[in-house]
Design an enzyme around this catalytic site. Structure first.
Site, PDB file in Angstrom:
ATOM      1  N   CYS A  93       0.732  -1.085  -0.049  1.00 12.44           N
ATOM      2  CA  CYS A  93       0.025  -0.176   0.035  1.00 12.44           C
ATOM      3  C   CYS A  93       0.970   1.299   0.110  1.00 12.44           C
ATOM      4  CB  CYS A  93      -1.125  -0.057   1.252  1.00 12.44           C
ATOM      5  SG  CYS A  93      -1.286   1.374   2.148  1.00 12.44           S
ATOM      6  N   GLU A  94       0.698   2.126  -0.951  1.00 16.39           N
ATOM      7  CA  GLU A  94       1.427   3.307  -1.047  1.00 16.39           C
ATOM      8  C   GLU A  94       1.074   4.373   0.258  1.00 16.39           C
ATOM      9  OE1 GLU A  94      -1.503   6.335  -3.749  1.00 16.39           O
ATOM     10  OE2 GLU A  94       0.087   5.056  -4.984  1.00 16.39           O
ATOM     11  N   HIS A  95      -0.020   3.920   0.918  1.00 18.94           N
ATOM     12  CA  HIS A  95       0.077   5.177   2.202  1.00 18.94           C
ATOM     13  C   HIS A  95       0.436   4.602   3.400  1.00 18.94           C
ATOM     14  CE1 HIS A  95      -4.148   5.398  -0.208  1.00 18.94           C
ATOM     15  NE2 HIS A  95      -3.305   6.584  -0.404  1.00 18.94           N
ATOM     16  N   HIS A  96       0.997   3.142   3.549  1.00 18.21           N
ATOM     17  CA  HIS A  96       1.344   2.951   4.640  1.00 18.21           C
ATOM     18  C   HIS A  96       2.681   1.900   4.465  1.00 18.21           C
ATOM     19  CE1 HIS A  96      -2.565   3.955   6.136  1.00 18.21           C
ATOM     20  NE2 HIS A  96      -1.880   4.486   7.074  1.00 18.21           N
ATOM     21  N   GLN A 134      -5.405  -0.566  -4.496  1.00 16.53           N
ATOM     22  CA  GLN A 134      -5.878  -1.431  -5.190  1.00 16.53           C
ATOM     23  C   GLN A 134      -6.662  -0.896  -6.643  1.00 16.53           C
ATOM     24  OE1 GLN A 134      -7.901  -4.508  -2.928  1.00 16.53           O
ATOM     25  NE2 GLN A 134      -9.175  -5.079  -4.495  1.00 16.53           N
ATOM     26  N   HIS A 162      -5.839  -6.122   2.762  1.00 15.29           N
ATOM     27  CA  HIS A 162      -4.935  -4.936   2.934  1.00 15.29           C
ATOM     28  C   HIS A 162      -4.491  -4.953   4.359  1.00 15.29           C
ATOM     29  CE1 HIS A 162      -6.034  -2.711  -0.779  1.00 15.29           C
ATOM     30  NE2 HIS A 162      -6.705  -3.659  -0.713  1.00 15.29           N
ATOM     31  N   CYS A 164      -2.726  -2.820   5.905  1.00 11.86           N
ATOM     32  CA  CYS A 164      -3.145  -1.457   6.711  1.00 11.86           C
ATOM     33  C   CYS A 164      -4.177  -1.550   7.613  1.00 11.86           C
ATOM     34  CB  CYS A 164      -3.009  -0.243   5.672  1.00 11.86           C
ATOM     35  SG  CYS A 164      -4.051  -0.527   4.349  1.00 11.86           S
TER      36      CYS A 164
END
Length: 204
Positions: A93-96, A134, A162, A164
């Site tokens: 995941c590009e956020h976490h 995703q 996910h 996250c």
């Protein structure tokens, strides 16, 4: 230390930080987390993490167009759905920057030529081995096949868990996210979407 600097220049050809810079960054994170990067169990961790990241994010070094470049036109008139389902993938995941674990189902309607089946799995892997959402990954897979093969339609579904959501935040283990992208006949003809879904679920 001099040997490391010699083997890994400050920047590689595409401007990416060096192996040494990556290892130094890992040491900073280890200290930030509250541990000692100089203790025995962590001495080699920065090197291992940097090498692992090279593998986990190797999709940035690969172009889907190169993988999809070769097609086959001897199909004896076949023009029905080609479906490769249950393609496993591991992304982040590009956020976490924590894992996304799932499987992809990819189908297309040929228009005179077909792809080698392994090419479809390779495209999923290329986009999976990048920082992702995703939704973006689903659209990227469909677009790359659509633009390279020019089929009558492409359908992509991704089912993924996910980390996250499972490891942090709401901590809901086992929840699955589904995303779909349709192009061409799969988008304009509902019956083709139904066939795609039916085949995925094993009843077609």
């Amino acid at each position: 230390m001099d040997a490391i600097v010699k083997n890994f220049p400050l920047k590689d050809d595409n401007g990416r930080p060096s192996q040494k810079e990556a290892e130094d960054a890992v040491r900073v994170l280890l200290r930030w987390a509250g541990d000692d990067p100089e203790r025995e169990g962590l001495i080699d961790t920065p090197s291992r993490v940097a090498k692992a990241y090279r593998e986990l994010f190797s999709g940035y070094d690969l172009a889907p167009e190169d993988v999809l470049g070769r097609t086959f036109e001897e199909v004896a008139g076949y023009d029905d759905i080609v479906l490769v389902k249950d393609i496993p993938f591991y992304s982040h995941c590009e956020h976490h920057m924590v894992p996304i674990i799932g499987k992809a189902h990819v189908a297309y309607l040929p228009d005179g030529k077909v792809l080698g089946l392994s090419k479809i799995a390779r495209v999923v892997e290329i986009y999976g081995r990048r920082l992702q959402t995703q939704e973006t990954m689903t659209a990227q897979i469909a677009k790359s096949i659509d633009e390279t093969l020019n089929p009558r339609g492409v359908a992509v579904m991704i089912e993924a868990e996910h980390m996250c959501m499972a490891m942090r935040g709401v901590q809901k283990q086992g929840s699955t996210t589904l995303t779909t992208t349709f192009t061409g006949a799969f988008k304009t003809e509902p019956a083709e979407q139904v066939r795609f879904m039916t085949m995925i679920r094993g009843r077609g």
